[in-house]
Design a protein around this motif. Structure first.
Motif, PDB file in Angstrom:
ATOM      1  N   THR A  55       0.888  -0.840   0.140  1.00  0.00           N
ATOM      2  CA  THR A  55       0.310   0.129  -0.485  1.00  0.00           C
ATOM      3  C   THR A  55       0.353   1.146  -0.039  1.00  0.00           C
ATOM      4  OG1 THR A  55      -0.489   0.456   2.148  1.00  0.00           O
ATOM      5  CG2 THR A  55      -1.655  -0.971   1.120  1.00  0.00           C
ATOM      6  N   TYR A  56      -0.002   2.290  -0.569  1.00  0.00           N
ATOM      7  CA  TYR A  56       0.698   3.957  -0.577  1.00  0.00           C
ATOM      8  C   TYR A  56      -0.795   4.914   0.118  1.00  0.00           C
ATOM      9  CZ  TYR A  56       3.866   8.051  -0.689  1.00  0.00           C
ATOM     10  OH  TYR A  56       3.917   8.620  -1.132  1.00  0.00           O
ATOM     11  N   VAL A  57      -0.090   5.402   0.816  1.00  0.00           N
ATOM     12  CA  VAL A  57      -1.100   6.882   0.899  1.00  0.00           C
ATOM     13  C   VAL A  57      -0.651   8.053   0.266  1.00  0.00           C
ATOM     14  CG1 VAL A  57      -2.936   5.729   2.230  1.00  0.00           C
ATOM     15  CG2 VAL A  57      -0.544   6.723   3.599  1.00  0.00           C
ATOM     16  N   ARG A  58      -1.322   8.837   0.415  1.00  0.00           N
ATOM     17  CA  ARG A  58      -1.091  10.369   0.490  1.00  0.00           C
ATOM     18  C   ARG A  58      -0.551  10.608   1.543  1.00  0.00           C
ATOM     19  NH1 ARG A  58      -2.627  13.500  -2.744  1.00  0.00           N
ATOM     20  NH2 ARG A  58      -1.954  15.199  -2.246  1.00  0.00           N
ATOM     21  N   ASP A  59       0.726  11.592   1.677  1.00  0.00           N
ATOM     22  CA  ASP A  59       0.782  12.160   2.886  1.00  0.00           C
ATOM     23  C   ASP A  59      -0.306  12.966   4.287  1.00  0.00           C
ATOM     24  OD1 ASP A  59       4.237  13.417   2.053  1.00  0.00           O
ATOM     25  OD2 ASP A  59       3.342  11.214   2.132  1.00  0.00           O
ATOM     26  N   SER A  60      -1.165  13.448   3.730  1.00  0.00           N
ATOM     27  CA  SER A  60      -2.487  14.481   3.803  1.00  0.00           C
ATOM     28  C   SER A  60      -2.997  13.222   4.486  1.00  0.00           C
ATOM     29  CB  SER A  60      -2.500  15.362   3.211  1.00  0.00           C
ATOM     30  OG  SER A  60      -3.596  14.424   2.207  1.00  0.00           O
ATOM     31  N   VAL A  61      -3.417  11.999   4.483  1.00  0.00           N
ATOM     32  CA  VAL A  61      -4.147  10.819   5.350  1.00  0.00           C
ATOM     33  C   VAL A  61      -3.348  10.133   6.358  1.00  0.00           C
ATOM     34  CG1 VAL A  61      -6.262  11.334   3.319  1.00  0.00           C
ATOM     35  CG2 VAL A  61      -4.710   9.414   2.856  1.00  0.00           C
ATOM     36  N   LYS A  62      -1.923  10.256   6.188  1.00  0.00           N
ATOM     37  CA  LYS A  62      -1.239   8.614   6.774  1.00  0.00           C
ATOM     38  C   LYS A  62      -1.526   9.212   8.397  1.00  0.00           C
ATOM     39  CE  LYS A  62       3.119   8.207   3.588  1.00  0.00           C
ATOM     40  NZ  LYS A  62       4.167   8.633   3.623  1.00  0.00           N
ATOM     41  N   GLY A  63      -1.813   7.951   8.597  1.00  0.00           N
ATOM     42  CA  GLY A  63      -2.449   7.438   9.840  1.00  0.00           C
ATOM     43  C   GLY A  63      -3.393   7.371  10.339  1.00  0.00           C
ATOM     44  N   ARG A  64      -5.045   8.303   8.869  1.00  0.00           N
ATOM     45  CA  ARG A  64      -5.884   7.961   9.610  1.00  0.00           C
ATOM     46  C   ARG A  64      -6.509   7.985   8.805  1.00  0.00           C
ATOM     47  NH1 ARG A  64      -8.346  13.403   7.950  1.00  0.00           N
ATOM     48  NH2 ARG A  64      -6.926  13.058   6.413  1.00  0.00           N
ATOM     49  N   PHE A  65      -6.320   7.155   7.277  1.00  0.00           N
ATOM     50  CA  PHE A  65      -6.823   6.733   6.251  1.00  0.00           C
ATOM     51  C   PHE A  65      -5.869   5.006   5.434  1.00  0.00           C
ATOM     52  CE2 PHE A  65      -8.619  10.517   3.427  1.00  0.00           C
ATOM     53  CZ  PHE A  65      -9.505  10.969   4.711  1.00  0.00           C
ATOM     54  N   THR A  66      -7.020   4.075   5.840  1.00  0.00           N
ATOM     55  CA  THR A  66      -6.305   2.467   5.905  1.00  0.00           C
ATOM     56  C   THR A  66      -6.918   2.474   4.564  1.00  0.00           C
ATOM     57  OG1 THR A  66      -5.638   2.262   7.511  1.00  0.00           O
ATOM     58  CG2 THR A  66      -5.699   0.642   6.322  1.00  0.00           C
ATOM     59  N   ILE A  67      -6.238   1.700   3.307  1.00  0.00           N
ATOM     60  CA  ILE A  67      -6.445   0.719   2.280  1.00  0.00           C
ATOM     61  C   ILE A  67      -6.193  -0.738   2.765  1.00  0.00           C
ATOM     62  CG2 ILE A  67      -4.172   1.124   0.367  1.00  0.00           C
ATOM     63  CD1 ILE A  67      -6.673   1.247  -2.083  1.00  0.00           C
ATOM     64  N   SER A  68      -6.705  -1.305   2.099  1.00  0.00           N
ATOM     65  CA  SER A  68      -7.242  -2.879   1.991  1.00  0.00           C
ATOM     66  C   SER A  68      -7.734  -2.970   1.166  1.00  0.00           C
ATOM     67  CB  SER A  68      -7.711  -3.080   3.541  1.00  0.00           C
ATOM     68  OG  SER A  68      -8.970  -2.927   3.661  1.00  0.00           O
ATOM     69  N   GLN A  69      -7.734  -4.915   0.556  1.00  0.00           N
ATOM     70  CA  GLN A  69      -8.392  -5.640  -0.259  1.00  0.00           C
ATOM     71  C   GLN A  69      -8.736  -7.002   0.425  1.00  0.00           C
ATOM     72  OE1 GLN A  69      -3.994  -5.937  -2.582  1.00  0.00           O
ATOM     73  NE2 GLN A  69      -5.638  -7.153  -3.380  1.00  0.00           N
ATOM     74  N   ASP A  70      -9.950  -7.385  -0.049  1.00  0.00           N
ATOM     75  CA  ASP A  70      -9.742  -8.761   0.057  1.00  0.00           C
ATOM     76  C   ASP A  70     -10.286  -9.092  -1.260  1.00  0.00           C
ATOM     77  OD1 ASP A  70     -12.116 -10.882   0.252  1.00  0.00           O
ATOM     78  OD2 ASP A  70     -12.678  -9.697   1.798  1.00  0.00           O
ATOM     79  N   ASN A  71      -9.104 -10.575  -1.657  1.00  0.00           N
ATOM     80  CA  ASN A  71      -9.323 -11.138  -2.627  1.00  0.00           C
ATOM     81  C   ASN A  71     -10.412 -12.143  -3.195  1.00  0.00           C
ATOM     82  OD1 ASN A  71      -7.263  -9.479  -2.810  1.00  0.00           O
ATOM     83  ND2 ASN A  71      -5.457 -11.360  -2.354  1.00  0.00           N
ATOM     84  N   VAL A  72     -11.168 -12.770  -1.947  1.00  0.00           N
ATOM     85  CA  VAL A  72     -12.168 -13.252  -2.413  1.00  0.00           C
ATOM     86  C   VAL A  72     -13.615 -12.129  -2.455  1.00  0.00           C
ATOM     87  CG1 VAL A  72     -13.805 -15.006  -0.855  1.00  0.00           C
ATOM     88  CG2 VAL A  72     -11.953 -14.896  -0.742  1.00  0.00           C
ATOM     89  N   LYS A  73     -13.925 -11.376  -2.512  1.00  0.00           N
ATOM     90  CA  LYS A  73     -15.077 -11.017  -2.503  1.00  0.00           C
ATOM     91  C   LYS A  73     -14.744  -9.142  -3.686  1.00  0.00           C
ATOM     92  CE  LYS A  73     -17.034 -10.611   2.723  1.00  0.00           C
ATOM     93  NZ  LYS A  73     -17.523  -9.764   3.344  1.00  0.00           N
ATOM     94  N   LYS A  74     -13.490  -9.319  -3.924  1.00  0.00           N
ATOM     95  CA  LYS A  74     -13.149  -9.029  -4.997  1.00  0.00           C
ATOM     96  C   LYS A  74     -13.502  -7.781  -4.194  1.00  0.00           C
ATOM     97  CE  LYS A  74     -12.901 -11.768  -8.291  1.00  0.00           C
ATOM     98  NZ  LYS A  74     -10.948 -12.863  -8.691  1.00  0.00           N
ATOM     99  N   THR A  75     -12.979  -6.838  -3.445  1.00  0.00           N
ATOM    100  CA  THR A  75     -13.304  -5.295  -2.908  1.00  0.00           C
ATOM    101  C   THR A  75     -12.261  -4.759  -2.636  1.00  0.00           C
ATOM    102  OG1 THR A  75     -15.687  -6.344  -2.628  1.00  0.00           O
ATOM    103  CG2 THR A  75     -14.920  -4.078  -1.570  1.00  0.00           C
ATOM    104  N   VAL A  76     -12.023  -3.634  -2.501  1.00  0.00           N
ATOM    105  CA  VAL A  76     -11.187  -2.725  -2.204  1.00  0.00           C
ATOM    106  C   VAL A  76     -11.790  -1.717  -1.067  1.00  0.00           C
ATOM    107  CG1 VAL A  76     -10.762  -1.280  -4.341  1.00  0.00           C
ATOM    108  CG2 VAL A  76      -8.994  -1.471  -2.272  1.00  0.00           C
TER     109      VAL A  76
END
Length: 121
Positions: A55-76
């Motif tokens: 993962t990579y997030v922009r500096d202004s949201v680091k520590g507040r936003f988290t991106i993740s994925q579920d490969n079974v559900k085909k969802t991010v």
């Protein structure tokens, strides 16, 4: 044909949380998946990307936003905590498969319609 469908936007007060979801049909594990946002009168900016669990997030949201994925559900997902009024924007999910992956819109090939996030002070 790849389709991208977002959900989960809404209105919250500053300090609150929201979780955005995005179902990507035709999803492959090594696809580049990302969240972008566009505030009124502003250009579209990359918020967070993920590919094969990295993962990579922009500096202004680091520590507040988290991106993740579920490969079974085909969802991010984009978990957004400690929201600020400046996070108010239309949020778009996108997928790319041409090799590159980053916060630039040009890496992406398919886009969702967007989901609105409004944060009040």
């Amino acid at each position: 044909q790849v389709q991208v469908v977002e959900s989960g936007g809404g209105s919250v007060q500053a300090g609150g949380s929201l979780r955005l979801s995005c179902v990507v049909s035709g999803y492959t594990y090594d696809a580049c998946l990302g969240w972008f946002r566009q505030a009124p009168g502003e250009g579209r900016e990359g918020v967070a990307i993920i590919r094969a669990g990295i993962t990579y997030v922009r500096d202004s949201v680091k520590g507040r936003f988290t991106i993740s994925q579920d490969n079974v559900k085909k969802t991010v997902y984009l978990q957004m905590n400690s929201l600020k009024p400046e996070d108010t924007a239309m949020y778009y999910c996108a997928a790319g498969w041409n090799g590159g992956c980053g916060l630039r819109s040009s890496w992406m090939n398919a886009w969702g319609q967007g989901t609105q996030v409004t944060v009040s002070s």
